[in-house]
Design a protein around this motif. Structure first.
Motif, PDB file in Angstrom:
ATOM      1  N   ILE A  66      55.115  50.528  27.335  1.00 19.61           N
ATOM      2  CA  ILE A  66      55.269  49.215  26.649  1.00 19.61           C
ATOM      3  C   ILE A  66      54.312  48.189  27.511  1.00 19.61           C
ATOM      4  O   ILE A  66      54.100  48.604  28.693  1.00 19.61           O
ATOM      5  N   ALA A  67      53.390  47.551  26.606  1.00 22.82           N
ATOM      6  CA  ALA A  67      52.724  46.476  27.174  1.00 22.82           C
ATOM      7  C   ALA A  67      53.471  45.132  27.323  1.00 22.82           C
ATOM      8  O   ALA A  67      54.005  44.638  26.276  1.00 22.82           O
ATOM      9  N   ILE A  68      53.654  44.389  28.353  1.00 17.84           N
ATOM     10  CA  ILE A  68      54.759  43.276  28.575  1.00 17.84           C
ATOM     11  C   ILE A  68      53.492  42.020  28.743  1.00 17.84           C
ATOM     12  O   ILE A  68      52.724  42.058  29.637  1.00 17.84           O
ATOM     13  N   CYS A  69      53.667  41.086  27.657  1.00 14.84           N
ATOM     14  CA  CYS A  69      52.833  40.144  27.573  1.00 14.84           C
ATOM     15  C   CYS A  69      53.578  38.777  28.158  1.00 14.84           C
ATOM     16  O   CYS A  69      54.464  38.516  27.589  1.00 14.84           O
ATOM     17  N   TYR A 116      53.247  29.490  39.986  1.00 13.75           N
ATOM     18  CA  TYR A 116      52.826  30.804  39.107  1.00 13.75           C
ATOM     19  C   TYR A 116      53.065  31.747  40.162  1.00 13.75           C
ATOM     20  O   TYR A 116      51.893  32.194  40.999  1.00 13.75           O
ATOM     21  N   PRO A 117      53.999  32.713  39.987  1.00 18.68           N
ATOM     22  CA  PRO A 117      53.924  33.966  40.700  1.00 18.68           C
ATOM     23  C   PRO A 117      52.749  34.900  40.249  1.00 18.68           C
ATOM     24  O   PRO A 117      52.278  34.993  39.059  1.00 18.68           O
ATOM     25  N   ASP A 118      52.106  35.746  41.109  1.00 16.27           N
ATOM     26  CA  ASP A 118      51.268  36.898  40.758  1.00 16.27           C
ATOM     27  C   ASP A 118      52.085  37.890  40.045  1.00 16.27           C
ATOM     28  O   ASP A 118      52.384  38.860  40.754  1.00 16.27           O
ATOM     29  N   LEU A 119      52.282  37.880  38.791  1.00  7.66           N
ATOM     30  CA  LEU A 119      53.276  38.886  38.237  1.00  7.66           C
ATOM     31  C   LEU A 119      52.527  40.049  38.093  1.00  7.66           C
ATOM     32  O   LEU A 119      53.029  41.190  37.945  1.00  7.66           O
ATOM     33  N   GLY A 120      51.040  39.998  37.955  1.00  5.22           N
ATOM     34  CA  GLY A 120      50.136  41.105  37.924  1.00  5.22           C
ATOM     35  C   GLY A 120      50.313  42.090  39.241  1.00  5.22           C
ATOM     36  O   GLY A 120      50.824  43.507  39.093  1.00  5.22           O
ATOM     37  N   PHE A 164      55.500  47.838  41.482  1.00  3.70           N
ATOM     38  CA  PHE A 164      56.553  49.008  40.678  1.00  3.70           C
ATOM     39  C   PHE A 164      55.728  50.019  40.263  1.00  3.70           C
ATOM     40  O   PHE A 164      56.527  50.908  39.376  1.00  3.70           O
ATOM     41  N   GLY A 165      54.422  49.960  40.486  1.00  2.00           N
ATOM     42  CA  GLY A 165      53.964  51.290  39.932  1.00  2.00           C
ATOM     43  C   GLY A 165      53.321  51.085  38.538  1.00  2.00           C
ATOM     44  O   GLY A 165      53.025  52.045  37.769  1.00  2.00           O
ATOM     45  N   ILE A 166      53.041  49.932  37.952  1.00  2.00           N
ATOM     46  CA  ILE A 166      52.798  49.578  36.597  1.00  2.00           C
ATOM     47  C   ILE A 166      51.305  48.905  36.668  1.00  2.00           C
ATOM     48  O   ILE A 166      51.084  47.972  37.740  1.00  2.00           O
ATOM     49  N   ASP A 167      50.397  49.013  35.483  1.00  2.00           N
ATOM     50  CA  ASP A 167      49.190  48.695  35.748  1.00  2.00           C
ATOM     51  C   ASP A 167      49.304  47.182  35.245  1.00  2.00           C
ATOM     52  O   ASP A 167      49.584  46.651  34.090  1.00  2.00           O
ATOM     53  N   GLY A 168      49.358  46.268  36.404  1.00  2.00           N
ATOM     54  CA  GLY A 168      49.503  44.855  36.033  1.00  2.00           C
ATOM     55  C   GLY A 168      48.148  44.222  36.262  1.00  2.00           C
ATOM     56  O   GLY A 168      47.637  44.295  37.521  1.00  2.00           O
ATOM     57  N   ARG A 169      47.907  43.045  35.672  1.00  2.00           N
ATOM     58  CA  ARG A 169      47.065  42.185  35.915  1.00  2.00           C
ATOM     59  C   ARG A 169      47.079  40.843  35.421  1.00  2.00           C
ATOM     60  O   ARG A 169      47.893  40.312  34.348  1.00  2.00           O
ATOM     61  N   LYS A 170      46.457  39.724  35.980  1.00  2.00           N
ATOM     62  CA  LYS A 170      46.392  38.446  35.664  1.00  2.00           C
ATOM     63  C   LYS A 170      45.170  38.255  34.411  1.00  2.00           C
ATOM     64  O   LYS A 170      43.882  38.665  34.882  1.00  2.00           O
ATOM     65  N   VAL A 171      45.487  37.622  33.259  1.00  3.15           N
ATOM     66  CA  VAL A 171      44.492  37.500  32.559  1.00  3.15           C
ATOM     67  C   VAL A 171      43.558  36.213  32.855  1.00  3.15           C
ATOM     68  O   VAL A 171      44.231  35.198  32.526  1.00  3.15           O
ATOM     69  N   SER A 172      42.436  36.392  32.952  1.00  2.00           N
ATOM     70  CA  SER A 172      41.599  35.091  33.347  1.00  2.00           C
ATOM     71  C   SER A 172      40.829  34.675  32.031  1.00  2.00           C
ATOM     72  O   SER A 172      40.311  33.315  32.173  1.00  2.00           O
ATOM     73  N   ALA A 173      40.489  35.444  31.019  1.00  2.00           N
ATOM     74  CA  ALA A 173      39.745  35.062  30.179  1.00  2.00           C
ATOM     75  C   ALA A 173      40.389  35.734  28.627  1.00  2.00           C
ATOM     76  O   ALA A 173      40.408  36.933  28.584  1.00  2.00           O
ATOM     77  N   LEU A 174      40.634  35.102  27.601  1.00  2.00           N
ATOM     78  CA  LEU A 174      41.112  35.470  26.298  1.00  2.00           C
ATOM     79  C   LEU A 174      40.174  36.551  25.633  1.00  2.00           C
ATOM     80  O   LEU A 174      40.764  37.213  25.006  1.00  2.00           O
ATOM     81  N   ASP A 175      38.839  36.349  26.114  1.00  4.63           N
ATOM     82  CA  ASP A 175      37.927  37.363  25.646  1.00  4.63           C
ATOM     83  C   ASP A 175      38.285  39.030  26.023  1.00  4.63           C
ATOM     84  O   ASP A 175      37.825  39.875  25.502  1.00  4.63           O
ATOM     85  N   LEU A 188      51.093  45.300  32.258  1.00  2.00           N
ATOM     86  CA  LEU A 188      51.789  43.887  31.991  1.00  2.00           C
ATOM     87  C   LEU A 188      50.524  43.152  32.333  1.00  2.00           C
ATOM     88  O   LEU A 188      49.663  43.099  33.277  1.00  2.00           O
ATOM     89  N   TRP A 189      50.501  42.130  31.528  1.00  2.00           N
ATOM     90  CA  TRP A 189      49.411  41.281  31.257  1.00  2.00           C
ATOM     91  C   TRP A 189      50.066  39.649  31.481  1.00  2.00           C
ATOM     92  O   TRP A 189      50.790  39.350  30.813  1.00  2.00           O
ATOM     93  N   ASP A 190      49.477  39.050  32.735  1.00  2.00           N
ATOM     94  CA  ASP A 190      49.979  37.771  33.135  1.00  2.00           C
ATOM     95  C   ASP A 190      49.111  36.663  32.474  1.00  2.00           C
ATOM     96  O   ASP A 190      47.931  36.565  32.923  1.00  2.00           O
ATOM     97  N   PHE A 191      49.513  35.843  31.504  1.00  2.00           N
ATOM     98  CA  PHE A 191      48.892  34.830  31.094  1.00  2.00           C
ATOM     99  C   PHE A 191      49.392  33.428  31.575  1.00  2.00           C
ATOM    100  O   PHE A 191      50.543  32.986  31.259  1.00  2.00           O
ATOM    101  N   HIS A 192      48.545  32.772  32.543  1.00  2.00           N
ATOM    102  CA  HIS A 192      49.074  31.512  33.107  1.00  2.00           C
ATOM    103  C   HIS A 192      48.813  30.565  31.848  1.00  2.00           C
ATOM    104  O   HIS A 192      47.558  30.260  31.483  1.00  2.00           O
ATOM    105  N   VAL A 193      49.894  29.537  31.485  1.00  2.00           N
ATOM    106  CA  VAL A 193      49.673  28.735  30.374  1.00  2.00           C
ATOM    107  C   VAL A 193      50.076  27.318  31.003  1.00  2.00           C
ATOM    108  O   VAL A 193      50.825  27.130  31.790  1.00  2.00           O
ATOM    109  N   CYS A 194      49.351  26.476  30.302  1.00  2.00           N
ATOM    110  CA  CYS A 194      49.501  25.029  30.743  1.00  2.00           C
ATOM    111  C   CYS A 194      51.143  24.472  30.492  1.00  2.00           C
ATOM    112  O   CYS A 194      51.689  24.870  29.188  1.00  2.00           O
ATOM    113  N   ASP A 195      51.607  23.937  31.446  1.00  2.00           N
ATOM    114  CA  ASP A 195      53.125  23.523  31.479  1.00  2.00           C
ATOM    115  C   ASP A 195      53.306  22.239  30.819  1.00  2.00           C
ATOM    116  O   ASP A 195      54.407  21.638  30.813  1.00  2.00           O
ATOM    117  N   LYS A 196      52.107  21.688  30.152  1.00  2.00           N
ATOM    118  CA  LYS A 196      52.218  20.310  29.616  1.00  2.00           C
ATOM    119  C   LYS A 196      52.436  20.421  27.970  1.00  2.00           C
ATOM    120  O   LYS A 196      52.499  19.463  27.482  1.00  2.00           O
TER     121      LYS A 196
END
Length: 566
Positions: free
Chosen positions: A462-465, A493-497, A503-514, A531-539
């Motif tokens: 499972i890839a968690i977006c 913004y917690p560091d979900l990655g 928990f032993g899962i490949d987690g990372r914060k995505v800093s560029a959509l490329d 797990l891929w953590d995308f910080h999105v604008c709360d506005k």
């Protein structure tokens, strides 16, 4: 010879029902039975919270078409599942939950509770199994009830009775699938079809809208043929999204998640033919989505009132496919002004963004959620299993119009968040060997973050977006629109990655959509969860929120009026 225990016989009865997967959290009242079920070849997914056992069984049932199976212990184990059961009831999902009960022999037991009222309050059925010799038949009947009524059935079995030596018959009753009524599709009455055909022949702006019942009835091709003959457009309910994913005249979802173009065109409709849907409140956006249209419902269980609203003006009682086929044969082809579909409309559907609002540029280090979804949609293969959770983020993830219904899983009934990980686990267990992608929000994920350990332990692919806005998204936008402090719904913004890696899962914060395409490619080539953590604008608020709270979003501009495609 070792004497068989009653729990062994009960496990055999479940296996005879074809149960090959069970989602479990063990306790005194179910652990012997669950262990016996595992020894008999069932795959056991051992979760970290009881709620997730039932939620995972829900998505497993939806993906396989067979009753989902879960087990929890008595008392607190059972009360933990009370949020999942109403969703299963309202979604029409068959489940059988082995819950155990406190021992009958005890004058007092710490986890004893009158379990039946809790379960029946959710709309599920409760069966107390207190006569050992009747238990195998009761299990068969529970599966039969779940299949016939499309709802959960919870079994309460006192664990002192489970632990007794078996003294009943050596043979089990025939399983439920062998005694289910073998009936054909429900055909419509000719008079009903003739009346409906007159409605169609008198309309000029027709939308054929398919629900989950149309998916189950394999009515997709029939609905397309009806829309083509009437010169009309197509749409689906949210649970059926993607049924017409490759049709140029499909408006996509009809409901709160409708696109800008879909809302404009549905507002012009004068007849909606609803096939295989209960016409839920959200499906019609509370009556605001197609206010000028009469509604013709084609369903095996037609309704006058659905979720507090007048559902339809007329009805055909029939299986969705044969009902639609009969109506198509009875109507005259649309001509001239009765043909609604056109090249400009197809162009508008294809080219207009789902949400045309323009917001200020996102803060540094955050993305517009719409851009995240576009990047994921472009990178994720069309045949991967996609799971959409609930909450504010779910609108954005639903806007992937070209993904087929067979590979996009959505359960939104009862409006609870926190189900995403469980739903993804259920789909992964139902589709072994397939890549599963979960779309979730940070608030939903963190409600049951402990299941990351379950996913790793069971090696679920499972890839968690995560659209991470550092808050409960719906709540902050509602509070702000009312001019009320949002402090109670903002958490940062917690560091979900990093949490995932713990928990032993490949987690990372995505800093560029490329980077998205590379992440998807690496996940596809490898094995194990990510797990891929995308910080999105709360506005940035979804159209669902903006419509419900318009005064809080008065400054939002529309990018391009869709009328330019006319």
């Amino acid at each position: 010879m070792t004497t068989r225990k009653t729990y062994d016989v009960l496990a055999e009865a479940f296996r005879q029902e074809g149960v090959d997967t069970c989602f479990a959290l063990l306790g005194d009242a179910n652990m012997n039975w669950a262990t016996s079920l595992a020894e008999r070849g069932a795959r056991m997914i051992y979760v970290r919270h009881e709620h997730n056992a039932v939620s995972a069984a829900m998505s497993h049932a939806r993906a396989t078409g067979a009753p989902g199976v879960a087990t929890v212990t008595c008392g607190p184990g059972l009360t933990q599942i009370l949020t999942a059961l109403p969703a299963a009831v309202r979604a029409g999902i068959p489940l059988v939950v082995f819950a155990g009960e406190a021992p009958l022999k005890s004058a007092w037991y710490n986890q004893a509770i009158d379990q039946a009222p809790f379960i029946t309050a959710t709309g599920a059925a409760y069966r107390a199994l207190h006569h050992p010799e009747r238990m195998p038949a009761e299990i068969r009947d529970a599966f039969l009830q779940a299949r016939m009524e499309n709802r959960p059935v919870v079994l309460g079995v006192p664990f002192d009775l489970q632990n007794r030596d078996w003294t009943g018959p050596d043979t089990l009753p025939a399983p439920s699938r062998q005694i289910m009524p073998r009936v054909g599709r429900m055909h419509p009455a000719p008079d009903d079809v003739a009346r409906a055909a007159a409605m169609v022949d008198g309309a000029s702006r027709i939308v054929v809208m398919a629900g989950r019942g149309a998916v189950v009835a394999d009515a997709g091709a029939a609905c397309r043929a009806l829309a083509e003959k009437t010169g009309g457009l197509l749409a689906t309910t949210l649970p059926a999204r993607g049924l017409f994913h490759d049709d140029p005249f499909s408006l996509g979802i009809a409901g709160g998640f409708s696109t800008t173009v879909a809302r404009e065109l549905l507002a012009e409709a004068d007849l909606v033919i609803a096939a295989g849907t209960i016409l839920a409140h959200h499906n019609a956006d509370g009556g605001k989505l197609f206010p000028r249209a009469a509604v013709l419902q084609i369903d095996t269980d037609p309704r006058a009132i659905s979720q507090g609203r007048l559902a339809a003006q007329d009805h055909i009682r029939a299986d969705a496919r044969v009902g639609v086929e009969a109506l198509t044969a009875a109507i005259t082809p649309a001509e001239g002004g009765r043909v609604w579909r056109s090249a400009p409309i197809a162009r508008a559907i294809a080219e207009t963004p789902a949400d045309m609002a323009v917001f200020p540029a996102p803060a540094e280090g955050t993305f517009d959620p719409r851009d995240v979804v576009a990047a994921l949609d472009a990178a994720i293969p069309a045949d991967w299993e996609c799971v959409n959770s609930s909450g504010h983020c779910s609108f954005y993830f639903a806007q992937m119009p070209h993904r087929p219904v067979a590979h996009f899983h959505t359960i939104r009934e009862f409006g609870a968040i926190g189900n995403g990980l469980a739903y993804a686990m259920g789909v992964a267990a139902a589709r072994p060997g397939r890549k599963v992608v979960l779309f979730d929000g940070d608030g939903s994920l963190l409600m049951n973050v402990q299941e990351l350990e379950t996913i790793r332990r069971h090696k679920l692919d499972i890839a968690i977006c995560v659209l991470n806005d550092g808050a409960y998204g719906s709540e902050i936008h509602k509070l702000r629109s009312e001019g009320i402090s949002d402090a109670g719904a903002v958490f940062g913004y917690p560091d979900l990655g990093a949490i995932a890696r713990g928990f032993g899962i490949d987690g990372r914060k995505v800093s560029a959509l490329d980077d998205v395409a590379g992440l998807v490619e690496a996940f596809g080539a490898g094995s194990g969860p990510a797990l891929w953590d995308f910080h999105v604008c709360d506005k940035i608020a979804s159209p669902v929120i903006r419509r419900a709270h318009p005064h809080g979003h008065a400054g939002v501009e529309q990018a391009v009026p869709w009328e330019r495609f006319r």
